[in-house]
Design a protein around this motif. Structure first.
Motif, PDB file in Angstrom:
ATOM      1  N   VAL A 118      36.121  49.079  69.652  1.00  0.00           N
ATOM      2  CA  VAL A 118      36.614  50.318  69.044  1.00  0.00           C
ATOM      3  C   VAL A 118      37.986  50.683  69.588  1.00  0.00           C
ATOM      4  N   VAL A 119      38.122  50.646  70.911  1.00  0.00           N
ATOM      5  CA  VAL A 119      39.393  51.006  71.538  1.00  0.00           C
ATOM      6  C   VAL A 119      40.439  49.922  71.285  1.00  0.00           C
ATOM      7  N   GLY A 120      40.002  48.651  71.319  1.00  0.00           N
ATOM      8  CA  GLY A 120      40.949  47.548  71.212  1.00  0.00           C
ATOM      9  C   GLY A 120      41.587  47.395  69.858  1.00  0.00           C
ATOM     10  N   ILE A 121      40.938  47.846  68.802  1.00  0.00           N
ATOM     11  CA  ILE A 121      41.479  47.693  67.461  1.00  0.00           C
ATOM     12  C   ILE A 121      42.835  48.376  67.333  1.00  0.00           C
ATOM     13  N   ALA A 122      43.005  49.495  68.019  1.00  0.00           N
ATOM     14  CA  ALA A 122      44.245  50.270  67.876  1.00  0.00           C
ATOM     15  C   ALA A 122      45.242  50.007  68.998  1.00  0.00           C
ATOM     16  N   MET A 123      44.920  49.093  69.921  1.00  0.00           N
ATOM     17  CA  MET A 123      45.778  48.923  71.099  1.00  0.00           C
ATOM     18  C   MET A 123      46.084  47.462  71.387  1.00  0.00           C
ATOM     19  N   SER A 150      40.102  40.817  73.861  1.00  0.00           N
ATOM     20  CA  SER A 150      40.790  39.580  73.510  1.00  0.00           C
ATOM     21  C   SER A 150      40.469  39.142  72.081  1.00  0.00           C
ATOM     22  N   VAL A 151      39.234  39.353  71.668  1.00  0.00           N
ATOM     23  CA  VAL A 151      38.829  39.005  70.305  1.00  0.00           C
ATOM     24  C   VAL A 151      39.589  39.856  69.287  1.00  0.00           C
ATOM     25  N   VAL A 181      47.359  47.088  77.131  1.00  0.00           N
ATOM     26  CA  VAL A 181      47.180  48.541  77.148  1.00  0.00           C
ATOM     27  C   VAL A 181      45.698  48.889  77.192  1.00  0.00           C
ATOM     28  N   GLY A 182      44.916  48.228  76.332  1.00  0.00           N
ATOM     29  CA  GLY A 182      43.480  48.484  76.319  1.00  0.00           C
ATOM     30  C   GLY A 182      42.816  48.122  77.637  1.00  0.00           C
ATOM     31  N   PHE A 183      43.248  47.023  78.239  1.00  0.00           N
ATOM     32  CA  PHE A 183      42.669  46.579  79.506  1.00  0.00           C
ATOM     33  C   PHE A 183      42.933  47.605  80.611  1.00  0.00           C
ATOM     34  N   VAL A 184      44.186  47.996  80.752  1.00  0.00           N
ATOM     35  CA  VAL A 184      44.546  48.952  81.801  1.00  0.00           C
ATOM     36  C   VAL A 184      43.872  50.297  81.569  1.00  0.00           C
ATOM     37  N   LEU A 185      43.688  50.658  80.299  1.00  0.00           N
ATOM     38  CA  LEU A 185      43.026  51.918  79.978  1.00  0.00           C
ATOM     39  C   LEU A 185      41.547  51.890  80.363  1.00  0.00           C
ATOM     40  N   LEU A 186      40.866  50.773  80.076  1.00  0.00           N
ATOM     41  CA  LEU A 186      39.422  50.715  80.250  1.00  0.00           C
ATOM     42  C   LEU A 186      38.973  50.243  81.633  1.00  0.00           C
ATOM     43  N   ILE A 187      39.856  49.592  82.386  1.00  0.00           N
ATOM     44  CA  ILE A 187      39.420  49.041  83.669  1.00  0.00           C
ATOM     45  C   ILE A 187      38.945  50.108  84.650  1.00  0.00           C
ATOM     46  N   PRO A 188      39.544  51.315  84.692  1.00  0.00           N
ATOM     47  CA  PRO A 188      38.982  52.340  85.586  1.00  0.00           C
ATOM     48  C   PRO A 188      37.552  52.721  85.209  1.00  0.00           C
TER      49      PRO A 188
END
Length: 438
Positions: free
Chosen positions: A107-112, A148-149, A116-123
């Motif tokens: 969901v988050v990765g589709i728009a990013m 990645s997909v 950016v998505g990795f750094v956002l979600l890693i915390p």
């Protein structure tokens, strides 16, 4: 001789980027000039070809990627991404936490963009691992696989969108096929593969991240967050369904083709997000516009690199290399889908950058589509699959994964590099399978 010049050009690209650490955009423009002149084009024509390639590629993509960056920034900075993640985690529970993380990544990765998505979600991954006492890679690998997909297969990401423009592929159909391939691929590369990585577990690195954790009242609702993040996908999917089921004269089809065009879908999504995540949540319009303004700086170099790839592609076409390759392939029995994957994979292993590998491949194999009548949407996905194979030390994503999960070089090769290879190989298998039925 034309192919030898192209091979020398690619070797020069490798030397510039790997040996001398020259920026990807500058390297692509320089190689485009060298290849064009070496192929016998007048110098002024080479410059015009580069200009046309840049303009033709970025004229469309700059809008899609610009609006995508704005949407991603709004989702991140308003707490919508955190709301999606935390709600799914609460609903799925500890036992099914991996599925919650995979869905969040999608969901988050589709728009990013991936990074950016990795750094956002890693915390959030670190927080989940700590609170549930689960291994870090057990939680983090499904997130990385999902991101990645989406990066490899799903428009409006830079790679698949840029290749679709070059190949003249229907982006809505590319999205539909990408989802069909992406879901099982993310499951295998994420939750299933992560079970084999228990021996690589480490504590999260200290001081590497400084996450902003939103309070509950600061975040939009789950429904609002998911709806806003998925608006572009919904609009493009509806357009694809209408194209497949309604006649060309249908007014409904024309309407959805208009609002489902990637530029319009992303533009509509940003307008919706400004209100659902911004103004309606009590944020001042000036603050929302500041978020949008800040989003563009992060994609400037990505846009230039994609434009550089478009310039190289145009030089290959205008110099006659494209027709030469098409003539050779006219008598070949190799599947054009396999060829696109193979060329992209070789360039990915050599260059590191999935985007550069994909754009360079598109210029090399573009003439084959007309010659072989290959499905352009599947060619996009084959190229995208090849462009992510076996990420290693020349890929920034390799080092991001290594450092955030506190792994050794060998452990990163055995985890992240294998994960990317699974995505690449399954992507190729999915493309070949779909090609049997369409």
């Amino acid at each position: 001789m034309p192919l030898l010049i192209v091979a020398i050009g690619v070797a020069l690209l490798l030397l510039l980027m790997l040996g001398f650490k020259v920026n990807g955009f500058i390297s692509l423009i320089l190689v485009s000039l060298v290849v064009g002149v070496a192929e016998g084009m007048p110098a002024l024509n080479v410059v015009k070809s580069i200009q046309n390639g840049m303009g033709g590629t970025l004229g469309y993509l700059s809008l899609v990627l610009g609006f995508g960056a704005m949407l991603g920034k709004l989702i991140a900075d308003t707490g919508a991404a955190q709301r999606i993640a935390t709600t799914l985690i609460d609903k799925f529970g500890k036992k099914n936490i991996q599925w919650a993380v995979v869905i969040t990544g999608f969901v988050v990765g589709i728009a990013m963009f991936y990074e950016v998505g990795f750094v956002l979600l890693i915390p959030l991954v670190f927080t989940i691992a700590a609170s549930t006492e689960l291994p870090l890679l057990y939680v983090g690998v499904p997130m990385a696989a999902a991101l990645s997909v989406t990066h490899a297969f799903l428009p409006p990401h830079p790679g698949p969108t840029a290749i679709a423009v070059v190949y003249g592929a229907n982006i809505s159909m590319t999205l539909i096929y990408g989802i069909i391939i992406g879901i099982p691929t993310a499951i295998v590369a994420g939750p299933i593969f992560s079970k084999f990585l228990k021996r690589f577990e480490h504590e999260p690195p200290k001081g590497l991240f400084n996450p902003k954790i939103f309070k509950n009242e600061e975040m939009p609702s789950f429904g609002t967050s998911v709806f806003t993040a998925l608006v572009p996908v919904i609009l493009m999917a509806l357009a694809a369904v209408c194209e497949m089921t309604l006649p060309k004269t249908s007014g409904i089809r024309h309407t959805f083709e208009f609002i489902g065009d990637p530029v319009m879908a992303m533009f509509i999504s940003v307008i919706i997000a400004v209100f659902t995540l911004g103004v309606n949540r009590g944020h001042k319009m000036t603050d929302v516009m500041n978020i949008i303004a800040e989003s563009i700086s992060g994609i400037a170099m990505i846009l230039l690199i994609i434009g550089g790839g478009g310039a190289f592609k145009q030089v290959l076409i205008d110099s006659g290399v494209g027709k030469y390759i098409a003539a050779i392939m006219a008598g070949s029995t190799m599947s054009p889908l396999l060829l696109a994957w193979l060329v992209a994979a070789i360039l990915r292993l050599s260059l590191g950058s999935a985007t550069v590998a994909a754009m360079t491949t598109s210029g090399i194999v573009l003439p084959i589509i007309a010659t072989t009548h290959a499905n352009p949407a599947l060619m996009v996905l084959a190229t995208g699959a090849g462009s992510v194979i076996f990420s290693h030390v020349n890929d920034p994503g390799f080092w991001i994964f290594k450092e955030y999960f506190n792994l050794s070089l060998g452990e990163t090769l055995a985890s992240w590099s294998v994960l990317e290879t699974i995505i690449s190989v399954m992507g190729l298998a999915g493309v070949l399978l779909i090609n049997m039925f369409v």
